[in-house]
Write an enzyme that holds these catalytic residues in place. Structure first.
Site, PDB file in Angstrom:
ATOM      1  CE  LYS A  89      -3.756  -0.472   2.358  1.00 12.15           C
ATOM      2  NZ  LYS A  89      -4.211  -0.723   3.868  1.00 12.15           N
ATOM      3  NE  ARG A 127      -5.391   3.479   3.825  1.00  8.79           N
ATOM      4  CZ  ARG A 127      -5.243   3.544   2.628  1.00  8.79           C
ATOM      5  NH1 ARG A 127      -4.753   4.668   2.108  1.00  8.79           N
ATOM      6  NH2 ARG A 127      -5.940   2.712   1.783  1.00  8.79           N
ATOM      7  CG  MET A 152      -2.787  -7.096   9.290  1.00  8.62           C
ATOM      8  SD  MET A 152      -1.194  -6.870   9.008  1.00  8.62           S
ATOM      9  CE  MET A 152      -1.267  -6.382   7.303  1.00  8.62           C
ATOM     10  NE  ARG A 185      -5.987  -4.692  -2.932  1.00  2.64           N
ATOM     11  CZ  ARG A 185      -6.768  -4.740  -2.017  1.00  2.64           C
ATOM     12  NH1 ARG A 185      -6.033  -4.235  -0.787  1.00  2.64           N
ATOM     13  NH2 ARG A 185      -8.022  -4.846  -1.789  1.00  2.64           N
ATOM     14  NE  ARG A 235       0.793 -44.842  -8.754  1.00  5.40           N
ATOM     15  CZ  ARG A 235       0.242 -43.568  -9.130  1.00  5.40           C
ATOM     16  NH1 ARG A 235      -0.536 -43.743 -10.017  1.00  5.40           N
ATOM     17  NH2 ARG A 235       0.756 -42.437  -8.816  1.00  5.40           N
ATOM     18  NE  ARG A 290       5.027 -48.544  -9.682  1.00  2.00           N
ATOM     19  CZ  ARG A 290       4.596 -47.882  -8.738  1.00  2.00           C
ATOM     20  NH1 ARG A 290       5.333 -46.933  -8.289  1.00  2.00           N
ATOM     21  NH2 ARG A 290       3.331 -48.216  -8.258  1.00  2.00           N
ATOM     22  CD  GLU A 324      10.581 -46.663  -6.292  1.00  8.10           C
ATOM     23  OE1 GLU A 324       9.659 -45.982  -5.630  1.00  8.10           O
ATOM     24  OE2 GLU A 324      10.394 -47.414  -6.894  1.00  8.10           O
ATOM     25  CB  SER A 344      11.287 -42.449 -13.658  1.00  6.13           C
ATOM     26  OG  SER A 344      10.158 -41.898 -13.211  1.00  6.13           O
ATOM     27  N   GLY A 361      11.191 -41.756  -8.347  1.00  5.02           N
ATOM     28  CA  GLY A 361       9.861 -41.982  -7.475  1.00  5.02           C
ATOM     29  C   GLY A 361      10.085 -41.405  -6.196  1.00  5.02           C
ATOM     30  CB  THR A 362       9.926 -37.498  -5.428  1.00  7.46           C
ATOM     31  OG1 THR A 362       8.797 -37.251  -6.263  1.00  7.46           O
ATOM     32  CG2 THR A 362      11.009 -37.052  -6.307  1.00  7.46           C
ATOM     33  CG  ASN A 363       4.991 -40.221  -3.998  1.00  2.62           C
ATOM     34  OD1 ASN A 363       5.108 -38.872  -4.248  1.00  2.62           O
ATOM     35  ND2 ASN A 363       3.955 -40.861  -4.664  1.00  2.62           N
ATOM     36  CG  ASP A 364       8.443 -45.787  -2.220  1.00  4.89           C
ATOM     37  OD1 ASP A 364       8.335 -45.985  -0.999  1.00  4.89           O
ATOM     38  OD2 ASP A 364       7.772 -46.225  -3.233  1.00  4.89           O
ATOM     39  CB  CYS A 416       6.927 -40.829 -12.064  1.00  2.00           C
ATOM     40  SG  CYS A 416       7.829 -42.074 -10.893  1.00  2.00           S
ATOM     41  CE1 TYR A 421       8.800 -38.672 -16.973  1.00  2.00           C
ATOM     42  CE2 TYR A 421      10.692 -39.097 -18.453  1.00  2.00           C
ATOM     43  CZ  TYR A 421       9.934 -39.767 -17.486  1.00  2.00           C
ATOM     44  OH  TYR A 421      10.162 -40.773 -17.182  1.00  2.00           O
TER      45      TYR A 421
HETATM   46  P1  ADP Z   1      -7.707  -2.341   3.876  1.00  2.00           P
HETATM   47  O1  ADP Z   1      -6.168  -2.561   3.842  1.00  2.00           O
HETATM   48  O2  ADP Z   1      -8.333  -3.239   4.790  1.00  2.00           O
HETATM   49  O3  ADP Z   1      -8.138  -2.292   2.660  1.00  2.00           O
HETATM   50  P2  ADP Z   1      -7.310   0.428   4.164  1.00  2.00           P
HETATM   51  O4  ADP Z   1      -6.301   0.890   5.014  1.00  2.00           O
HETATM   52  O5  ADP Z   1      -7.054   0.522   2.611  1.00  2.00           O
HETATM   53  O6  ADP Z   1      -7.626  -0.978   4.630  1.00  2.00           O
HETATM   54  O7  ADP Z   1      -8.567   1.327   4.673  1.00  2.00           O
HETATM   55  C1  ADP Z   1      -9.879   0.956   4.949  1.00  2.00           C
HETATM   56  C2  ADP Z   1     -10.751   1.915   4.263  1.00  2.00           C
HETATM   57  O8  ADP Z   1     -10.386   3.395   4.638  1.00  2.00           O
HETATM   58  C3  ADP Z   1     -10.605   1.875   2.754  1.00  2.00           C
HETATM   59  O9  ADP Z   1     -11.840   2.018   2.102  1.00  2.00           O
HETATM   60  C4  ADP Z   1      -9.730   3.352   2.374  1.00  2.00           C
HETATM   61  O10 ADP Z   1     -10.174   3.678   1.281  1.00  2.00           O
HETATM   62  C5  ADP Z   1     -10.355   4.112   3.463  1.00  2.00           C
HETATM   63  N1  ADP Z   1      -9.313   5.207   3.947  1.00  2.00           N
HETATM   64  C6  ADP Z   1      -8.019   4.898   4.267  1.00  2.00           C
HETATM   65  N2  ADP Z   1      -7.406   5.935   4.578  1.00  2.00           N
HETATM   66  C7  ADP Z   1      -8.208   6.921   4.288  1.00  2.00           C
HETATM   67  C8  ADP Z   1      -8.196   8.469   4.215  1.00  2.00           C
HETATM   68  N3  ADP Z   1      -6.942   9.006   4.499  1.00  2.00           N
HETATM   69  N4  ADP Z   1      -9.148   8.972   3.880  1.00  2.00           N
HETATM   70  C9  ADP Z   1     -10.470   8.711   3.560  1.00  2.00           C
HETATM   71  N5  ADP Z   1     -10.554   7.179   3.402  1.00  2.00           N
HETATM   72  C10 ADP Z   1      -9.633   6.480   3.787  1.00  2.00           C
HETATM   73 MG    MG Z   2      -7.681  -0.848   1.264  1.00  2.00          MG
HETATM   74 MG    MG Z   3       7.570 -46.295  -5.125  1.00  3.17          MG
END
Ligand code: ADP
Ligand code: MG
Ligand code: MG
Length: 909
Positions: A32, A103, A114, A376, A596, A652, A779, A798, A800-803, A865, A885
């Site tokens: 982020k 954040r 988180m 992202r 087999r 085999r 193997e 070949s 035979g990585t299980n054994d 295999c 292979y």
């Molecule tokens: P997550 O990683 O769970 O997506 P974020 O850190 O992106 O959490 O934030 C949660 C929400 O809060 C998101 O919708 C984000 O756009 C909003 N948000 C985060 N920072 C701000 C900000 N400075 N102003 C307005 N909205 C925010």
């Molecule tokens: Mg977010």
């Molecule tokens: Mg075997």
């Protein structure tokens, strides 16, 4: 002389078209933070802020809070000042206050794993200042109640008391709504909001015993530490383990000026994708809400609206909303705020081009001004992943190699699962309709709580909405169904990431957690009832629906063709029947790496002949029984050779201990005795005689063929005759006869001699020949060590990585279940070595075996295999070793083909 050491910064600023960091710094700034910096530099409007590095999180974890805070105190204070200057506001000021968000942000995106706190810097005085400054009491008090709610939950631990309970703050709001006879958060009056703030603070005091913190700086440090702590929270730890992300990565903390989507009807917030994350279709899409903030869209508090007109029309069709009603009550952003929409559209195009991948963005509109808060590379389903990669290639945005590297091999798995049978779907009883949030087909029994998803073998998790706590259960369930939330809801985003079928926002469902029931249209469904979800249409179906095999077509087929263009190492399949061989061919297997033969003996009338062979007291008796088995084996081989259309087939010789074939129940023992005209006691004696203390190390593999040469003779007969028969029909085939479980050169030599003599006799008799090879499995560790000597005789190896794994670790595969889970939990082993090849240890034997083998036979053909032949990291290792292979189960063939191509590309990069 004193050396001036440059101190590495721990805090990186961004804002005003500048930034200290950039998008390549994900490890340090988190995904982020790195992208906020990048966006700022390329002129996308992001609110100014700063990122505390992931390294500080690690420092915090080892050095403790006080030291960590001291390390960054000065930099944080300076950076806040920087925001103040850029925004023209002041943190904690009573007249012109700056509020910030705090954040989390790890290297890789972990949606909702988180914590985040918005509107930080609020207190009883600041709220008045903000109200006065903006001339908007409603907004100021709404922001305050949101702040207490988030800070209370994230920092002060105000969580639901039990799983049947709701969030303590939500409960207070629900009660007030009921009292006031209103439904939505936006309907609260200013007085309501003031009351909520009061009640929230009161609830905090009662539960924690402390007053809610009023000093903005205390609030800020509290939130920063809480974000660090969230890296080790249950949810995050589970997510990390699921993806194998190490604990020492840590999370960054982003502190950023707030922009407000809750300022009224000219403000709002939303989430958007540059392409469809479910199907990959190249259409801009997303959802927004007017007068809303942060996670409102994702959490499904109100029904979100679509960003584009096209999306809005599609949505209305599914939700059965009339066009007039749609325009009036659910207009798209495109229709409602065309100029903001145009800006957003420009940014989404710019960002996708810049990152050269599908983007998932967050935005907020404050009083008519658009801000981008996050971008992202978007999570997507396997189908979308393939389509997007191939589309970006066609659009010229990326080249072939980049397209191949853009696809995560394991995600292809989703495309290889059974889909609903179209005929069965026509007859299905659709009980309700939701949004097609993540495509796929799922059938299972209803469960209402994530921690009960494992109650049934196949379960469908049915929730009003999901939250990050539900992650583990969502992963276990076959499908996810929610009553609330849109296409960007938590359930939808997470399900697409997992490639799991999901239907969201099925508003007609009435879910009652207390009674564990689901009501819809007068019908009631209970926990344990079967339902089916069609994630591609949003249809919710009563009962079970039949499924069928998927096909490789369209972009998937194109991707596979492209893979083969780059792949040097070939991909074969493990197949024991013509049916499996055909499926594998359709998935592009170039030969069979393992057939087999024993599996062929388990079928009905065959097992009888097999048992007679095993129970025979004399060589003559055994030969007689083998004679009965011969035609059946020959027929199987003919079918397999034919399905393989001229590609090599490795067969085999009989491998498992004979004890596996004899009857263990009295009734079947009696039957067998009768049929063979021997006494029950004789059968019992033989069964007892075959029992071994350690069957995996006992009488099996080539030890069978060396003690009972007539078995090897019969199997060679069947193989060579099948090949000759096909040749007579004009079909080419290349049998490769494989001797299992050798540890000494002599073991191989004895078997090879039987095979060659038998084959020669048949050639003479039929006055015709076919080409064939005689090779061996490696193997047993000793075989790997003796590989140079063995290769002087064997045509191919070949692994035979299980054994080989079993014998190198000394873990019996059949007993490992007793201790492996504990080992994984305690971290004694990082991964299950039977799933992911142990490159460090077992890998050495593979390297040694290959090198020594090729030292005496330079063009020795080498393959693998074991189960590992379809596991991406193991396949990549095999490429590195120089194997010709890999061989894997039919359904993993496409995955291995892609990995093989990727391995080549990575090695020349
Ligand atoms: P997550 O990683 O769970 O997506 P974020 O850190 O992106 O959490 O934030 C949660 C929400 O809060 C998101 O919708 C984000 O756009 C909003 N948000 C985060 N920072 C701000 C900000 N400075 N102003 C307005 N909205 C925010
Ligand atoms: Mg977010
Ligand atoms: Mg075997």
């Amino acid at each position: 002389m004193e050396v001036l050491q440059e101190v590495k910064p721990r805090v990186y600023k961004f804002g005003d078209k500048k930034a200290d960091g950039n998008s390549t710094m994900k490890n340090l700034l988190g995904g982020k933070g790195a992208n906020l910096a990048e966006m700022s530099s390329i002129g996308i409007p992001v609110p100014p802020g700063f990122t505390i590095t992931t390294e500080v999180c690690t420092e915090y974890n080892s050095l403790g809070k006080e030291t960590a805070v001291n390390l960054i105190k000065r930099e944080v204070e300076e950076s806040i000042e920087n925001i103040e200057n850029l925004m023209g506001t002041k943190f904690g000021d009573k007249v012109n206050p700056l509020l910030v968000s705090v954040r989390s942000g790890a290297r890789v995106s972990m949606p909702g794993m988180m914590d985040t706190v918005l509107n930080l810097g609020m207190n009883d005085e600041v709220v008045l200042g903000l109200a006065k400054k903006t001339n908007n009491d409603q907004f100021a008090w709404d922001s305050y109640r949101r702040f207490i709610q988030m800070y209370g939950g994230v920092v002060l631990g105000m969580k639901p008391a039990s799983k049947e309970d709701i969030d303590p703050f939500e409960e207070i709001m629900e009660n007030l709504k009921e009292k006031r006879g209103i439904e939505l958060d936006t309907e609260f009056t200013i007085q309501d909001l003031k009351d909520l703030v009061f009640d929230f603070k009161d609830a905090v005091k009662k539960r924690t015993g402390h007053d809610f913190p009023t000093n903005p700086w205390d609030q800020l440090w509290g939130a920063i530490i809480a974000v660090f702590n969230s890296w080790n929270g249950d949810r995050a730890v589970y997510y990390r383990n699921m993806h194998g992300y190490p604990a020492d990565w840590g999370t960054a903390v982003n502190v950023q000026a707030m922009v407000y989507g809750n300022m009224g009807d000219n403000s709002g917030t939303g989430v958007c994708f540059t392409r469809d994350a479910g199907t990959g279709e190249n259409v801009f899409n997303g959802e927004y809400l007017i007068n809303a903030q942060g996670e409102d869209v994702v959490a499904g508090v109100r029904t979100p609206q679509q960003i584009t007109k096209l999306g809005s029309e599609r949505w209305a069709e599914l939700a059965k909303v009339e066009e007039e009603d749609r325009i009036e009550n659910y207009p798209s952003l495109e229709e409602l705020m065309p100029s903001i929409f145009n800006k957003l559209n420009t940014y989404q195009n710019k960002l996708e081009k810049h990152y050269r991948d599908m983007q998932d963005m967050e935005f907020t509109m404050q009083d008519g001004k658009l801000w981008i808060l996050q971008t992202r590379n978007g999570k997507r389903t396997g189908a979308a992943m393939v389509k997007i990669a191939m589309d970006l290639l066609k659009e010229g945005m990326i080249d072939e190699k980049e397209a191949l590297l853009l696809v995560e091999p394991n995600k292809l798995d989703e495309l290889l699962h059974p889909i609903f049978d179209s005929k069965a779907l026509k007859k299905a009883n659709v009980i309700a309709q939701g949004l097609p949030a993540s495509p796929g087909a799922a059938t299972g029994k209803i469960v209402f709580f994530a921690d009960e998803a494992n109650k049934y073998k196949s379960s469908i998790l049915v929730r009003i909405e999901t939250s990050p706590e539900d992650l583990e259960g969502m992963n276990i369930a076959k499908g996810i169904l929610t009553a609330r939330g849109g296409m960007t809801s938590h359930a939808a985003v997470v399900a697409r990431g997992m490639g799991k079928c999901c239907i969201s926002g099925a508003g007609a469902l009435k879910i009652n957690y207390k009674t564990r029931t689901l009501k819809v249209d007068g019908n009631e469904y209970h926990e344990g009832d079967w339902i089916s979800l069609n994630g591609s249409t949003g249809n919710i179906i009563e009962g079970k629906v039949a499924t069928m095999e998927p096909e490789l077509s369209g972009e998937f087929a194109e991707l596979m063709k492209l893979s083969d263009k780059y792949a040097v190492m070939k991909v074969r399949t493990n197949a024991d029947s013509p049916k499996d061989a055909k499926i594998a061919r359709s998935f592009g297997a170039q030969g069979i790496g393992l057939t087999r033969t024993e599996h062929m003996f388990f079928e009905l009338d065959r097992i009888k002949a097999m048992r007679e062979m095993i129970l025979a007291e004399t060589v003559k008796g055994r030969k007689q029984a083998l004679k009965d088995l011969l035609p059946m084996q020959r027929e199987d081989f003919e079918g397999i050779f034919e399905a393989m259309e001229g590609f090599a087939v490795t067969i085999r010789l009989l491998d498992p201990p004979l004890h596996e074939f004899v009857p263990h129940q009295l009734a079947t023992q009696k039957d067998l005795a009768e049929e063979m005209h021997i006494s029950l006691q004789a059968v019992k004696n033989k069964v007892a005689e075959l029992e071994e203390f350690n069957p995996m190390l006992g009488h099996r593999g080539c030890r069978l063929g060396n003690t009972y040469p007539e078995i090897t003779e019969m199997q060679t007969h069947a193989i060579i005759e099948a090949a000759l028969n096909l040749k007579a029909r004009g079909i080419v085939c290349k049998p490769e006869i494989m001797v299992p479980l050798i540890g000494t050169v002599k073991e191989f030599e004895f078997q090879e001699k039987i095979i060659r003599t038998t084959a020669a006799a048949i050639f003479e008799e039929r006055n015709d020949t076919v080409e064939y090879l005689v090779g061996t499995m490696i193997e047993i560790p000793r075989a790997a060590l003796m590989a140079d000597k063995i290769a002087e005789k064997a045509d191919f190896f070949s692994f035979g990585t299980n054994d080989l794994t079993q014998m190198t670790f000394g873990y019996s595969r059949d007993d490992a279940g007793k201790f492996l889970p504990t080992y994984l939990e305690k971290g004694i082993l990082k991964v299950d070595p039977f799933e992911v090849l142990d490159q460090e240890g077992v890998g050495q034997l593979i390297v040694i075996g290959t090198e020594r083998g090729r030292s005496t036979k330079p063009n020795l053909k080498v393959g693998i295999c074991g189960e590992h032949g379809g596991e991406p990291s193991s396949v990549e290792f095999c490429y590195g070793v120089g194997m010709d292979y890999v061989s894997c189960s039919p359904y993993r063939v496409p995955i291995a083909r892609l990995v093989s191509a990727q391995a080549t590309i990575k090695s020349i990069k």
